[in-house]
Design an enzyme around this catalytic site. Structure first.
Site, PDB file in Angstrom:
ATOM      1  N   CYS A   1      -1.633  15.261   7.214  1.00 45.80           N
ATOM      2  CA  CYS A   1      -2.396  14.529   6.243  1.00 45.80           C
ATOM      3  C   CYS A   1      -3.900  15.394   6.080  1.00 45.80           C
ATOM      4  CB  CYS A   1      -3.017  12.950   6.779  1.00 45.80           C
ATOM      5  SG  CYS A   1      -1.157  12.073   6.558  1.00 45.80           S
TER       6      CYS A   1
ATOM      7  N   SER B   1      -6.773   1.329  -3.867  1.00 48.76           N
ATOM      8  CA  SER B   1      -6.076   2.417  -2.939  1.00 48.76           C
ATOM      9  C   SER B   1      -5.637   2.076  -1.643  1.00 48.76           C
ATOM     10  CB  SER B   1      -7.396   3.608  -2.844  1.00 48.76           C
ATOM     11  OG  SER B   1      -8.011   3.832  -3.645  1.00 48.76           O
TER      12      SER B   1
ATOM     13  N   ASP C   1      -2.218   0.948   0.803  1.00 48.21           N
ATOM     14  CA  ASP C   1      -1.328   1.870   1.549  1.00 48.21           C
ATOM     15  C   ASP C   1       0.006   1.829   0.890  1.00 48.21           C
ATOM     16  OD1 ASP C   1      -2.927   2.642   4.026  1.00 48.21           O
ATOM     17  OD2 ASP C   1      -2.961   0.445   4.020  1.00 48.21           O
TER      18      ASP C   1
END
Length: 351
Positions: A21, A53, A55
């Site tokens: 990530c 924003s 998940d």
């Protein structure tokens, strides 16, 4: 005449400019990109989109079911191909758990330098992903492959949730307790690995935390007192706590000495074993963070450390904090901890 010597198989991490990530576009840059995109009409059935924003996207199917859809993929964070597949799949499935849902199916996303990596290596990556999906109880029902310069692997994942049990990242309330399910430090461990400075114990810790599925999200969805849920990934604890606070119009307060850390990562951070993404994260949102008078560069790096397949971050009524922690413990998350709360105000305060 002697046989030609086969070319050595390159380290997976040597083929990518970033890993896990930590590959994410910095939050400030991403915000600018999304602002330039055209707005499309949103159907009423789309219960969760890009507005906070969150998940995953959530689409209403009927009175009893909503479909969760998400995707996640990245370049290698480790050199072992099987382990890379496991980490990438665990990370992708996490977004469904972070919405309070149960995963039902996945599609594979595969980009590989076919002329560089042996087919056996690519096959091991896919097996790692398949084994994690088996643990989650879902099939990989298809997908897409391309020949790419850098190795890339991930999943599209779909899940189901009752419409009344959707857990957004924006539903926190003033007074809520903040609970973190996994310790921080995965980015630091990956930086040490890339520089050949991670020992066997460190690698074992890296694998332990990045391949543990966030299954407690399903049980947390059944608690009305759990008001918000997200997972901590590429933007670090600070970035995802800020998203939660902004979505609710509140201020997040974190007691830093309560935040669990993977053993040994503080010393590594003090030695400069940090990712470039940590600095990019701070540049993007550091202006919204209040730090204590005594605050080290290592602490800042850990606060912004990009987590690959990180822990769930829960906002719940304070009276339910012990029950939430018990659910984590039952699921094998021994490091879960109450790390702060949410209050009136804006931004993020470290104590």
């Amino acid at each position: 005449m002697s046989e030609p010597t086969p070319s050595p198989v390159p380290r997976l991490t040597s083929l990518s400019h970033g890993g896990g990530c930590g590959c994410k576009i910095a939050p400030g840059v991403l915000s600018q990109i999304l602002q330039s995109t055209a707005a499309f009409p949103v159907p009423p059935e789309l219960l969760v989109g890009i507005e906070t924003s969150d998940d995953a996207a959530v689409y209403l199917l009927n009175d009893e079911q909503a479909l969760i859809a998400t995707t996640d993929f990245f370049m290698p964070i480790v050199d072992d191909p099987y382990d890379f597949g496991r980490i990438a799949a665990t990370n992708a499935i996490s977004d469904v758990y972070a919405m309070g849902g149960t995963p039902i199916m996945a599609l594979g996303l595969v980009g590989m330098p076919i002329n560089v990596l042996p087919l056996e290596t690519i096959g091991a990556i896919l097996r790692g992903g398949q084994d994690v999906c088996r643990d989650a109880g879902i099939p990989i029902a298809g997908g897409h492959t391309i020949d790419s310069v850098e190795p890339i692997y991930g999943l599209v994942v779909m899940g189901l949730v009752h419409p009344s049990r959707i857990k957004r990242n924006s539903g926190a309330r003033a007074g809520d307790a903040l609970i973190l399910g996994k310790p921080l430090g995965v980015g630091v461990l990956s930086a040490a690995l890339k520089k050949n400075q991670l020992d066997a114990a460190g690698y074992a810790a890296l694998m332990e935390h990045t391949t543990r599925l966030n299954k407690p999200g399903i049980a947390l969805a059944a608690l009305p007192e759990v008001h918000a849920l997200t997972d901590v990934t590429g933007f670090g604890l600070a970035g995802h706590a800020l998203e939660m606070a902004r979505g609710a119009g509140l201020k997040a307060r974190i007691q830093w000495d309560r935040v669990p850390l993977v053993p040994g990562v503080r010393a590594m951070a003090e030695q400069g074993l940090v990712t470039g993404a940590s600095g990019r994260n701070w540049t993007s949102y550091g202006h919204d963070i209040e730090l204590p008078a005594r605050w080290s560069d290592a602490d800042r790096a850990l606060l912004t450390d990009p987590q690959t397949s990180g822990g769930l971050l829960v906002a719940c009524a304070p009276g339910k904090a012990d029950e939430v922690l018990a659910l984590f413990r039952q699921g094998g998350f021994a490091d879960a901890a109450r790390i702060g709360d949410l209050t009136e105000g804006r931004g993020l305060e470290l104590r």
